[in-house]
Design a protein around this motif. Structure first.
Motif, PDB file in Angstrom:
ATOM      1  N   HIS A 302      44.399  36.313  46.788  1.00 58.58           N
ATOM      2  CA  HIS A 302      43.422  35.274  46.455  1.00 58.58           C
ATOM      3  C   HIS A 302      43.179  35.276  44.953  1.00 58.58           C
ATOM      4  O   HIS A 302      43.641  36.162  44.227  1.00 58.58           O
ATOM      5  CB  HIS A 302      42.107  35.521  47.210  1.00 58.58           C
ATOM      6  N   ASP A 303      42.448  34.265  44.497  1.00 53.66           N
ATOM      7  CA  ASP A 303      42.203  34.106  43.065  1.00 53.66           C
ATOM      8  C   ASP A 303      40.795  34.512  42.657  1.00 53.66           C
ATOM      9  O   ASP A 303      40.416  34.345  41.497  1.00 53.66           O
ATOM     10  CB  ASP A 303      42.415  32.642  42.649  1.00 53.66           C
ATOM     11  N   ARG A 304      39.991  35.026  43.579  1.00 52.28           N
ATOM     12  CA  ARG A 304      38.613  35.345  43.248  1.00 52.28           C
ATOM     13  C   ARG A 304      38.534  36.579  42.357  1.00 52.28           C
ATOM     14  O   ARG A 304      39.139  37.614  42.647  1.00 52.28           O
ATOM     15  CB  ARG A 304      37.790  35.576  44.524  1.00 52.28           C
ATOM     16  N   ILE A 305      37.789  36.467  41.267  1.00 50.90           N
ATOM     17  CA  ILE A 305      37.538  37.604  40.389  1.00 50.90           C
ATOM     18  C   ILE A 305      36.060  37.583  40.018  1.00 50.90           C
ATOM     19  O   ILE A 305      35.378  36.583  40.225  1.00 50.90           O
ATOM     20  CB  ILE A 305      38.398  37.547  39.101  1.00 50.90           C
ATOM     21  N   TYR A 306      35.572  38.678  39.487  1.00 54.80           N
ATOM     22  CA  TYR A 306      34.163  38.751  39.121  1.00 54.80           C
ATOM     23  C   TYR A 306      34.014  39.589  37.858  1.00 54.80           C
ATOM     24  O   TYR A 306      34.830  40.475  37.587  1.00 54.80           O
ATOM     25  CB  TYR A 306      33.316  39.321  40.260  1.00 54.80           C
ATOM     26  N   PRO A 307      32.997  39.312  37.043  1.00 59.01           N
ATOM     27  CA  PRO A 307      32.821  40.044  35.783  1.00 59.01           C
ATOM     28  C   PRO A 307      32.755  41.554  35.997  1.00 59.01           C
ATOM     29  O   PRO A 307      32.108  42.041  36.918  1.00 59.01           O
ATOM     30  CB  PRO A 307      31.490  39.499  35.253  1.00 59.01           C
ATOM     31  N   GLY A 308      33.450  42.277  35.126  1.00 65.61           N
ATOM     32  CA  GLY A 308      33.456  43.730  35.203  1.00 65.61           C
ATOM     33  C   GLY A 308      34.609  44.295  35.997  1.00 65.61           C
ATOM     34  O   GLY A 308      34.918  45.483  35.905  1.00 65.61           O
ATOM     35  N   GLU A 309      35.276  43.465  36.780  1.00 60.65           N
ATOM     36  CA  GLU A 309      36.432  43.928  37.556  1.00 60.65           C
ATOM     37  C   GLU A 309      37.577  44.250  36.603  1.00 60.65           C
ATOM     38  O   GLU A 309      37.752  43.617  35.570  1.00 60.65           O
ATOM     39  CB  GLU A 309      36.851  42.840  38.536  1.00 60.65           C
ATOM     40  N   VAL A 310      38.384  45.244  36.959  1.00 55.11           N
ATOM     41  CA  VAL A 310      39.523  45.648  36.130  1.00 55.11           C
ATOM     42  C   VAL A 310      40.811  45.153  36.769  1.00 55.11           C
ATOM     43  O   VAL A 310      41.090  45.450  37.935  1.00 55.11           O
ATOM     44  CB  VAL A 310      39.578  47.177  35.960  1.00 55.11           C
TER      45      VAL A 310
END
Length: 626
Positions: A302-310
């Motif tokens: 999937h394309d979901r990302i969130y701030p702080g993820e590496v």
């Protein structure tokens, strides 16, 4: 004459360097130290945690640490130095006579105190029994002039030398942290000089030759050990340069041009910290790869990302053959507005929560070779960077990785795996218990992992401060001999902000102004609440919503006449802090705070924390407060 705005001292060559507001540098050599630094009274700087931190001194523009290890104040001119000497005498010695004050002002271990007193009384003409605070301005001027004479301000006048020059500076860095002890070679004409960077990664200033010739900067090739030229310093204007030692690259900063910044061949996988407003498409475009390649490198569908993820970024930095550069979004993705970094939706939600995409952050977070810890469960997933990647709030990847690793484990068993109190050495021994709140310990632990100082060495009760939420705002300060208890002072390690930014330390504050809880600002939850990531929130590391301001509960009656809450109240509000070393970046972040709209339930699902069941744990935000 243009104003001098800052200064430093180079003890190895005994030169005071002043920086003028027009960009020129003034070098002072010869004479005596008091003259070189415009300090006629030889006033020293109070230190905190080994760093100069004067509490009441005014007018200074820098510090001079000598080869003996003593640190003195540097003033822009003699008048400023004299004014602070007068203020110092009245502030610290106003109730003393000259014979009583001098043994404290000029102690015996460093001076012939008895001779100092005799000479000062003789040259100033002040009666031995008169208190300094009772002296007139004219008499204080006499005392200051006499001290300047005794301290040697006017000595060796024939050796004094002032030179206006163009000066360039070089800093050794790996891209995020300074590199002390790095060697470079400076070649001027046919002569070469080897110099080392200091503890802050700074090399001695490079003075541009008067004959306008170039200074060549060389480093030793790691394989052949032969000196290789990596840059040249020349011209009439000084510049600042970074020597990116890891990549053997010489880079101009602060408006300077890049030199020898050739690209490398096949690169190792790199780690990238997702910033507020990012999308996979933006990241792929930035690093000349594809969304598909990033998905594959991170084993996700999937394309979901969130701030702080590496994320791992693999490849050479060039587009694959037959694949166009990512100047347009991949098929199926809207070209005008790629989805921004956000939390995945709750399984129970029919539609994804609305995401407000702020503009890109003021500076990219940067990439570096992936030196990552792996999960203890052996799954091989990246959990946290050993060295945080530079960018917005470098401590946030640490906090998020730790939260993902712990997956909502309660404190009673979590303390068997890691005890944040012990890790930060705040004096407490357990996470579980009514008097063992660990929200501050968790925040300090994340900052410590990101290489930010968390303890004020030399301060009383400094360990206890690390365990308390209020300690980010106020601590017990150094005590004067006349004080019975330590004064409360603002924590010098942190700066307060007037509004939130991504990664700020948010202190949940009572109506009386006392800190009750701390966590990291992560996102918005409507117009009135912020979502904090923190420890000791329902006895876990989790996301929770907190009110930004005090508010009154609003009650209404439903159609059956029963009272119900329309709007929950809040007896606390939020204060915001950041490490003082992050202040320059924070000023940029305030322009674009980087706070997306998010859903607490969705965020906690990422951590493996299911929504609260109806009829389960009762209570509102107060249960999140330590």
């Amino acid at each position: 004459m243009s104003r001098l705005i800052s200064a430093t001292y180079h003890p190895n060559i005994e030169v005071a360097e002043f920086i003028c507001e027009d960009g020129r540098h003034l070098l002072r050599s010869g004479g005596t130290l008091p003259w070189r630094i415009n300090n006629p009274g030889d006033l020293t700087a109070r230190k905190v945690d080994g760093v100069p931190a004067p509490r009441k001194a005014k007018g200074y523009i820098g510090f001079a640490t000598t080869r003996s290890g003593r640190t003195f104040l540097i003033f822009p001119d003699e008048d400023a130095g004299r004014e602070e000497l007068k203020a110092n005498l009245k502030r610290l010695h106003g109730d003393r006579t000259i014979p009583e004050a001098i043994p404290i002002y000029a102690p015996k271990k460093e001076n012939d105190t008895e001779k100092y007193v005799r000479d000062l009384l003789k040259t100033s003409g002040i009666p031995a029994g008169r208190k300094i605070g009772e002296c007139s301005d004219a008499e204080l001027e006499k005392i200051v002039s006499s001290i300047a004479e005794i301290e040697g301000f006017h000595a060796n006048a024939d050796t004094r030398k002032e030179t206006w020059v163009a000066v360039s500076r070089i800093n050794a860095t790996d891209g995020s942290q300074p590199l002390p002890g790095t060697e470079i070679i400076l070649q001027r004409g046919g002569k070469e000089e080897t110099v080392k960077s200091d503890a802050a990664g700074r090399f001695p200033p490079v003075i541009h030759p008067a004959d306008k010739s170039a200074v060549h900067v060389k480093v030793a090739d790691p394989k052949s050990r032969e000196a290789v030229t990596v840059g040249t310093i020349e011209g009439d204007v000084g510049k600042d340069f970074n020597l990116l030692a890891r990549f053997k690259r010489w880079k101009g900063v602060a408006g300077s041009e890049k030199i020898n910044s050739s690209t490398h061949g096949q690169r190792k996988p790199m780690s990238y910290v997702v910033q507020p407003g990012d999308s996979l498409w933006k990241i792929a475009k930035l690093y000349r790869t594809s969304v598909e390649a990033i998905r594959e490198a991170n084993e996700r569908g999937h394309d979901r990302i969130y701030p702080g993820e590496v994320l791992l970024i693999a490849g050479s930095g060039k587009t694959k053959s037959g694949h166009r550069p990512s100047t347009a979004p991949p098929p199926g993705m809207a070209a005008a507005k790629p989805p921004a970094a956000s939390a995945p939706p709750s399984p129970a939600a029919l539609s994804r929560p609305k995401v407000v995409s702020p503009p890109p952050p003021p500076a990219p977070s940067g990439i570096r070779p992936s030196d990552s810890e792996r999960s203890k469960e052996g799954e091989g997933k990246v959990l946290a960077l050993i060295n945080p990647v530079p960018g917005r709030a470098p401590w946030m990847p640490v906090a998020i990785a730790e939260a993902k690793l712990r997956r909502g484990e309660l404190e009673i068993t979590l303390q068997d795996k890691i005890n944040y109190h012990v890790e930060v050495d705040d004096g407490l021994k357990a996470l579980d218990g009514p008097s063992n709140a660990w929200c501050a310990a968790f925040v300090n632990w994340c900052l410590m992992q990101a290489k930010y100082p968390i303890e004020n060495l030399g301060y009383p009760n400094r360990k206890v401060a690390k365990a308390r939420a209020h300690g980010f705002y106020e601590v017990d300060g150094p005590k004067e001999k006349s004080e019975k208890t330590p004064p409360k002072v603002r924590n010098p390690l942190f700066v307060e902000l007037d509004r939130p930014i991504y990664g700020a330390i948010a202190m949940v504050t009572s109506r009386q102004g006392h800190g009750r809880h701390v966590g990291f600002v992560y996102a918005k939850s409507g117009d009135e609440d912020l979502i904090l990531l923190g420890g000791n929130q329902r006895s876990q590391i989790r996301f929770s919503a907190f009110a930004k301001n005090l508010r009154t509960q609003v009650m209404v009656r439903n159609k059956n006449g029963k009272a119900e809450i329309r709007k929950s109240g809040s007896s606390s509000y939020l204060k915001y802090f950041i490490p003082i070393a992050y202040y320059e970046q924070a000023k940029k972040d305030l322009v674009e705070p980087g706070l997306n709209e998010a859903n607490v339930v969705s965020l906690n699902l990422i951590l493996g924390i299911p929504p609260e069941k109806p009829g389960g744990r009762k209570g509102g935000l107060s249960e999140d407060i330590s």
